[in-house]
Design a protein around this motif. Structure first.
Motif, PDB file in Angstrom:
ATOM      1  N   CYS A  95       0.840  -1.188   0.000  1.00  0.00           N
ATOM      2  CA  CYS A  95       0.000   0.000   0.000  1.00  0.00           C
ATOM      3  C   CYS A  95       0.879   1.243   0.000  1.00  0.00           C
ATOM      4  O   CYS A  95       1.725   1.417   0.877  1.00  0.00           O
ATOM      5  N   LEU A  96       0.680   2.075  -1.000  1.00  0.00           N
ATOM      6  CA  LEU A  96       1.407   3.332  -1.126  1.00  0.00           C
ATOM      7  C   LEU A  96       0.432   4.467  -0.876  1.00  0.00           C
ATOM      8  O   LEU A  96      -0.649   4.502  -1.475  1.00  0.00           O
ATOM      9  N   VAL A  97       0.787   5.394   0.003  1.00  0.00           N
ATOM     10  CA  VAL A  97      -0.104   6.504   0.298  1.00  0.00           C
ATOM     11  C   VAL A  97       0.628   7.830   0.084  1.00  0.00           C
ATOM     12  O   VAL A  97       1.800   7.970   0.447  1.00  0.00           O
ATOM     13  N   ILE A  98      -0.076   8.755  -0.521  1.00  0.00           N
ATOM     14  CA  ILE A  98       0.461  10.086  -0.781  1.00  0.00           C
ATOM     15  C   ILE A  98      -0.509  11.085  -0.164  1.00  0.00           C
ATOM     16  O   ILE A  98      -1.663  11.196  -0.608  1.00  0.00           O
ATOM     17  N   GLY A  99      -0.070  11.779   0.872  1.00  0.00           N
ATOM     18  CA  GLY A  99      -0.946  12.745   1.533  1.00  0.00           C
ATOM     19  C   GLY A  99      -1.101  14.007   0.702  1.00  0.00           C
ATOM     20  O   GLY A  99      -0.255  14.318  -0.143  1.00  0.00           O
ATOM     21  N   SER A 100      -2.213  14.695   0.912  1.00  0.00           N
ATOM     22  CA  SER A 100      -2.452  15.955   0.201  1.00  0.00           C
ATOM     23  C   SER A 100      -2.258  17.111   1.170  1.00  0.00           C
ATOM     24  O   SER A 100      -2.640  17.023   2.334  1.00  0.00           O
ATOM     25  N   ARG A 101      -1.651  18.202   0.702  1.00  0.00           N
ATOM     26  CA  ARG A 101      -1.432  19.337   1.589  1.00  0.00           C
ATOM     27  C   ARG A 101      -2.117  20.599   1.095  1.00  0.00           C
ATOM     28  O   ARG A 101      -2.827  21.263   1.819  1.00  0.00           O
ATOM     29  N   ASP A 102      -1.857  20.891  -0.183  1.00  0.00           N
ATOM     30  CA  ASP A 102      -2.304  22.184  -0.689  1.00  0.00           C
ATOM     31  C   ASP A 102      -3.715  22.093  -1.277  1.00  0.00           C
ATOM     32  O   ASP A 102      -3.972  22.543  -2.385  1.00  0.00           O
ATOM     33  N   ALA A 103      -4.601  21.466  -0.528  1.00  0.00           N
ATOM     34  CA  ALA A 103      -5.982  21.370  -0.997  1.00  0.00           C
ATOM     35  C   ALA A 103      -6.665  22.710  -0.711  1.00  0.00           C
ATOM     36  O   ALA A 103      -6.662  23.172   0.439  1.00  0.00           O
ATOM     37  N   ARG A 104      -7.196  23.350  -1.710  1.00  0.00           N
ATOM     38  CA  ARG A 104      -7.900  24.621  -1.487  1.00  0.00           C
ATOM     39  C   ARG A 104      -9.304  24.526  -2.039  1.00  0.00           C
ATOM     40  O   ARG A 104      -9.651  25.195  -3.022  1.00  0.00           O
ATOM     41  N   PRO A 105     -10.129  23.714  -1.428  1.00  0.00           N
ATOM     42  CA  PRO A 105     -11.458  23.481  -1.982  1.00  0.00           C
ATOM     43  C   PRO A 105     -12.224  24.768  -2.213  1.00  0.00           C
ATOM     44  O   PRO A 105     -13.085  24.834  -3.078  1.00  0.00           O
TER      45      PRO A 105
END
Lengths: 356, 356, 356, 356
Positions: D81-91
Motif C-alpha cells: 500500500c502506497l499513500v500520498i498525503g495531500s497538503r495544498d488542498a484549497r477546496p
C-alpha cells in the motif's frame, strides 16, 4: 489476486501485524450510502484484542480513518480506503521466531512460497489482518441493513463444550461471544486452564443471516454456499465449514432432509437457507470449525530457516482461543458475500421479467 | 460469472440436462501438452450414469469431442472446447415436475431468481452439468501429472456406514467408489433399501491430493483451502467441507493439533496439507458431506408455479445415493484448483529469489 | 483470460480457422430475453466471406446453433453456447505456410509465445475467430434494443478514399458497408487494383452508438472509452482507435473542444459521447484504423520455423481489404461493452439515491 | 471493478483531489524485489504540479509512504500500500463549481451516474488521481528493469506544433517533456498564449517500450495492444491511441505495411512491436491524443445541478496543457500492463515446451 475479494463489491486489503497500518479499499460501494463511521468503529471494537484475560493482551485502539470515497458523510461511488494504524507493535517479542517456524502456523509455508518473510508477529498471516475485513464488512452491513438483512454470529462450542442456548442478546454482552451463559462459564474455565498450561483450544462459530430474500447467489460455480464457504475458509484458523445440517445431512434420508415448500417459504431449514446455490428465503446458517491457536508456550519440534531441526516455544501475547475474536470476522465475510450477491442480483433484475 | 471458474486456468461450462449438449471451454491451458483424449473419456466414464442398479438408470455414452485448441494431439495455447452430446434425454419423464417444485432441490430457487426455467430434469441444476467439470478436470489432471501430483477421491461413508479401510485399488473397482469392500457391501444394502422405499441416502467423500509441493495457494482471500472449499461446495448436493481433521480440530488442544515440522516436512497431518492457506508438502486431505438426493418417490408438500400448496412425488431415473458419482467430480474440482495454483505459483517464481 | 471478455456479461470464445467449429459461451445474459435466432444468423451473414469479389472467396454458411441457455425460445439465465460449424476448410491451401511465417501476421509471434501452432489458416489468429464475436454481439444487441440503444458501423475510408456521406441505409446495402455510393465505387476500384497486384489495402471504420443514456461506464480504469477502445483494439488488424474528434482534439483549444451543456444534453459532440469515462447522452462515436491485410500474393522476406531466412508468397483465399468485414465485428464488440456497462449500472442504481 | 486494474499484478487505487490522501494497493508483486523508494519518489516528482509556469500552480510535495508489503527494503509477496498525503488542498477555489458543471469535464457525467459528488476539484475525476498510477507504475518499472525492459514517453506535439527530434535525454530535462528543444520553445509560447487568453491546448504523447521480448500478450481479447490501449485510454483527457504507424496504416498497402521478418527480428516497425496481439521483439510504440484541458477561464454555457441553463468560468489552478504531465502517467500505465504480461507469460512458460 490473493488479497482482492468479491466481484461487484470488491475489497482489497493490506497490512502486516507490525507494520505501520492495515486497511482496506472497497470498490463498487453504491453512492448515496450514509457511512456511519461510529458503526464501523464499533464493529472493529468487537474484534479488538486486549479486552479480557481470555484473549491476546496486545492493546490496539484500532481507530479507523477514511481516506477516500466519502463526502459530507455520504459515499460518492469512489473507492473507500479505510486505514487502521498500529500502535502496540512489539516486534521484539518475536525475535525468537526470527529464524524458526511455529508448527501449525503459516510461518513456514509463507517462507516456502515466497523465500522472504516479515517474521514480526506473523506478518501478513497475523490475525491482525482480519481488522481490515471487519472494517470492510461493516460497510457491507450498512448496505444490507436497508434490505432487511442481518448477519450475526456467535460461539457455539469451545474446547468441546457446546452451547445449548443461542441467545443473541447474551452473546452480544459475553466476552466469549456465546449466547449461553452457563456454557460460557465452562468455556472460560477451559480456556484459562489451557492457557495456564501454555496451551490453546479451538471452537465452533455459527453465523446466521436473516432476511435474505429468495434468489441471491448463482448456479454452478457461483453458488451462494460456495462463495460463503470460500469466504469463511479464507479466515485464518478456520478448517471446516458446513451449511444447514451440514455433515449430519450425510446420515439422513431424503425424506428427512428435504425442507417442504409452503406458500410462506420452506417449512424447515435443513438446507441452511440455500438450495441449488440460491437463497430460499430461510435464514442462512453456516458453522465453522476453528482450530486451537498454533502459537503455544510449550516446546515443540520444528525447523529453522536453514531447514535444520530446532525446538520452539512461543511466549508472545497470543489468544489461548481465537474463536470469540473470529465472530465479527465471520460476520464480516458473510456480509461481504451477501452484499456482492445483492448487487449481482439487482443487475439481473433490471432486465428480467417480473418473478410471479 | 457464475459459470466461469478459475483465474489463470479458466473454465466456462454450459449445458442443461435435456439440452442437445453440455460442455466446457478451458482458457489458459499451457501449450505443448499432449491431450490424451482416451484419458478424458475414461474420466467421464467414471461418472456416467446407467452403470449399476445403485445409480440412475439414464443411459448416456457421454462421448467427448474436442472442438478447438488441440492440433496434432497437442494443446496450442488456444482455448479448448469440449462437447458432450446428450442422447437419452426423456423430458417427458419430467412433465409432472413442469409446474411443481421438488423440495430440497434448486427447482424453486432458480424460479425465484430467474422467473424462467427449463423444467426438464432440473435444467442447468441437473447433476449432468458435472460431466463438463469432469472433462475439464481431466485436462487439469494431465497438467498435474508431470508435476507428480495425483488427485484421488473415494466414498468413505454412506447412510452412516463408515469405511474402515481406504484402499485406492479397491475403490477404483468398486461401483460405490469405496475402498473398503466389507463396508461397501453394507452401503449397497442400505442404498437398495432406501431405493425400495422410494427414498435416498447421503454420504461422505474424501479427496486426497499427493505430491503437491510446499508453496501452492495464496494468503488471505486466496487461501488454498478457501479455493478448494469453494470449489467443492460448488458441487450440487455438497453441504459441508473440512480439511485435515476438520471439525475434530475444534476439540483439540494446540499441542495435539500442531503438526511438528521436520527437515522432511510435517511429521503428522492434522492440518490436511495446508497451513496459512499455503500447501505444506503433506497430502492435501478434504472431506465433503453429500446430502441425500432430493428427488424421491415419496409424496411431499410443495408449491406450484403459482405459489399454491401442492403435493409432489417424483418417479424419474434418479440416483438413490449421489455420493459415488460425486467422486470423479470432487477430483475434477480439486485438480482444477491445484492446476490453477500451480500456474499462479510459476508466475511468481520466475521473478523471485530462490527459496533456500 | 485471453479468450474471456466482459465482467457481468462474460463471453468466452473458442475455435480455429480450420478446426471443426468456432463458438462462444455467454455467461450473465439476463433471463427472459427472447433469443431471436434469425437475428443472430443475419448478423453472422453480414460478416460471412464469399459474398462478393471484394472479400475472401472462402465459402461458409456459418449456421449458428444454440447448445444451451435457451428454453422455448427464451433465455433462462443459464450460459448460452453458440456453435458455428466449419465446412469449407481447405488446410491444404496453407501447406506452404506450414514452416514459414507471414510478415505482418501473428504467425510468428504465436510461435514465439507458445512454441506450438496450428498453421492452417492462422489457426486461432484467423479472422474467422470474429464470427464468434459477432454471434455473441448479436445477443448483446438484443439486450440493448429494448433500452433504445442502437449500434451501427460503416466503412468511412478505404485506401485513402474517404466517404463524404454516411447514409446508414446505403451502407446496409453496400458490399463495402459504406454509406457513400460514389466513394464506395472508387474504393472498390482501389481494392480490385490492389488485388490484381497481389496486394491489399487498409481502411477506417466508424461505429456510432445512439440511445446510450448518461451514466454508463465507470471512472478511472473502467472508463467507457477505455473499455470500448480495448475491445476494438482486440480485433485483429485494428491498430488505432479514437473517440469523438480523437487526434484532432490534440490540435484544438479548450474553448473549441468543450461541448457546452444544455438542459437537453451536450450541444455539440467533440467528445464522442463520453466525458470522464462516463456516457454523456450524446451518440458514442469511435473510429478504428484497419491495416491492410498482411497475407499478400507478393514475395516477401521472412524466416522459417528454424529461424532461417526464407521467402514467402501467399496464395490462399484472402480478403484484399478486411475493413468491410470488420464492420459487424466492431458493432459486436461495442454492443458487448455497452451491454456489460448497462448491467453494471443497473446493479448500482438499485441501491442509489434517485438522480435529480 | 472500476478502480482495480490488472490480472496477475493487480492495482487498486483510491483518493480524491481534495481528500486527505490518494494511494494504491498493489497485489501480486513478486517477493524479493528491492523496493527502491527513492525511485518511486522520483517518478512522482516527474508528474508533480507547481514546477513551472506551464503547469498547474498547485503545490504538492507528493511524498509517498509505504504502509505494507515491504520488509527490510524488500517486497515480501504481501500487498503493497502506497499513500500520498495531500497538503495544498484549497477546496474554496472550487466553490463556484459547487452547483454548476464544467463543459468537457466529467463533473456532469459523474453526477448523472451517481447522483452524489465531491465537487472539490473534480473529486475522483481529478488529474491528481494519476499520482497513484505513477507510484504503482514505478514498482512495475522496478520489476521490468531486470528483464531489460525500459518504458519512456515524451511529448511529440502540442497545439499542433510537432517535435522533429525525439532525444530522450533532452526530453528528460525539458519542462514540457519534449525531446526537441526548438519545438519545445514554440510549444511553450503556444501554451502561454492560450493561458493568457484563459484557454488551453492539447497535444500528443508517444510512449516507447524497448527490450520487450517476443511472446508477451495474448491472442483474441487479451491482445497486448488491446490491453495497452485500454490502459492508456483510461487516463483522463486521452481520447485516442494508435500503435506503430496507427491511422497511417489505413492508407498503406500490405506490401508497405508488413514488417519483413529476419533472424534478428522485424526489419522495420510499422506494427509498433505487436503482431496478432503478441510482442514481436521490436520496440512497442504507442501514441495518445490528449485533448485540451476542459477547465478554462472563459465563460461557457452549461447547466446547474437543477438542470437549468447556467454560465461558468473557472479560475482555479489548472494546467493550460496537460500533455507534459501525462508523460509519466502514460509510462506508468504501459509499465503496469507489461509487468502483468510478463508475469502471465512466465506462468505459461513453466509448463511449455522450450521455444525453438
Amino acid at each position: 489476486m490473493s488479497n482482492v475479494f468479491g466481484e461487484i463489491l470488491r475489497v482489497a486489503t493490506f497490512g502486516e501485524s507490525h507494520g505501520p497500518a492495515i486497511g482496506a479499499v472497497l470498490d463498487g460501494v453504491p453512492p448515496g450510502l450514509h457511512l456511519d463511521l461510529r458503526f464501523v468503529q464499533r464493529e472493529l471494537d468487537r474484534r479488538r484484542p486486549g479486552t479480557s484475560d481470555l484473549v491476546s493482551a496486545r492493546r490496539e485502539r484500532d481507530r479507523v480513518r477514511v481516506l477516500s470515497g466519502v463526502f459530507e458523510g455520504v459515499t460518492t461511488g469512489a473507492p473507500i480506503c479505510l486505514v487502521i494504524g498500529s500502535r502496540d507493535a512489539r516486534p521484539v517479542d518475536y525475535e525468537p521466531l526470527r529464524d524458526r517456524f511455529r508448527p501449525g502456523h503459516g510461518d513456514w509455508t509463507w517462507w516456502a512460497k515466497y523465500g522472504v518473510r516479515d517474521w514480526r508477529g506473523g506478518g501478513r498471516l497475523s490475525g491482525r489482518e482480519t481488522a481490515a475485513r471487519v472494517a470492510a464488512g461493516a460497510i457491507a452491513k450498512l448496505l444490507l441493513g436497508p434490505l432487511g438483512v442481518d448477519v450475526a454470529a456467535q460461539v457455539i462450542e469451545i474446547a468441546g463444550i457446546a452451547a445449548v442456548r443461542r441467545d443473541a442478546a447474551v452473546a452480544a454482552r459475553s466476552p466469549l461471544c456465546c449466547g449461553d451463559l452457563r456454557a460460557a462459564a465452562r468455556m472460560a474455565t477451559a480456556i484459562r486452564r489451557a492457557k495456564a498450561a501454555g496451551d490453546s483450544v479451538g471452537g465452533i462459530v455459527e453465523v446466521v443471516a436473516t432476511g435474505v430474500p429468495p434468489g441471491w447467489g448463482d448456479p454452478v460455480f457461483g453458488k451462494l454456499d460456495a462463495r460463503l464457504g470460500g469466504a469463511l475458509l479464507s479466515i485464518g484458523a478456520v478448517k471446516a465449514v458446513e451449511f444447514g445440517d451440514g455433515f449430519a445431512l450425510a446420515r439422513m434420508r431424503g425424506s428427512e432432509a428435504n425442507d417442504p415448500l409452503t406458500p410462506r417459504g420452506p417449512a424447515s431449514n435443513h438446507a441452511g437457507g440455500i438450495l441449488g446455490g440460491i437463497s430460499d428465503g430461510a435464514p442462512i446458517v453456516a458453522r465453522v470449525a476453528i482450530k486451537p491457536t498454533s502459537t503455544i508456550d510449550i516446546e515443540q519440534d520444528t525447523i529453522d530457516v536453514g531447514g535444520r531441526p530446532a525446538r520452539i516455544r512461543a511466549r508472545g501475547r497470543h489468544d489461548p482461543c481465537i474463536a470469540p475474536r473470529i465472530v465479527p470476522v465471520a460476520e464480516a465475510m458473510v456480509a461481504l458475500v451477501l452484499a456482492d450477491a445483492a448487487l449481482r442480483q439487482e443487475a439481473l433484475r433490471a432486465f428480467s421479467p417480473p418473478v410471479p
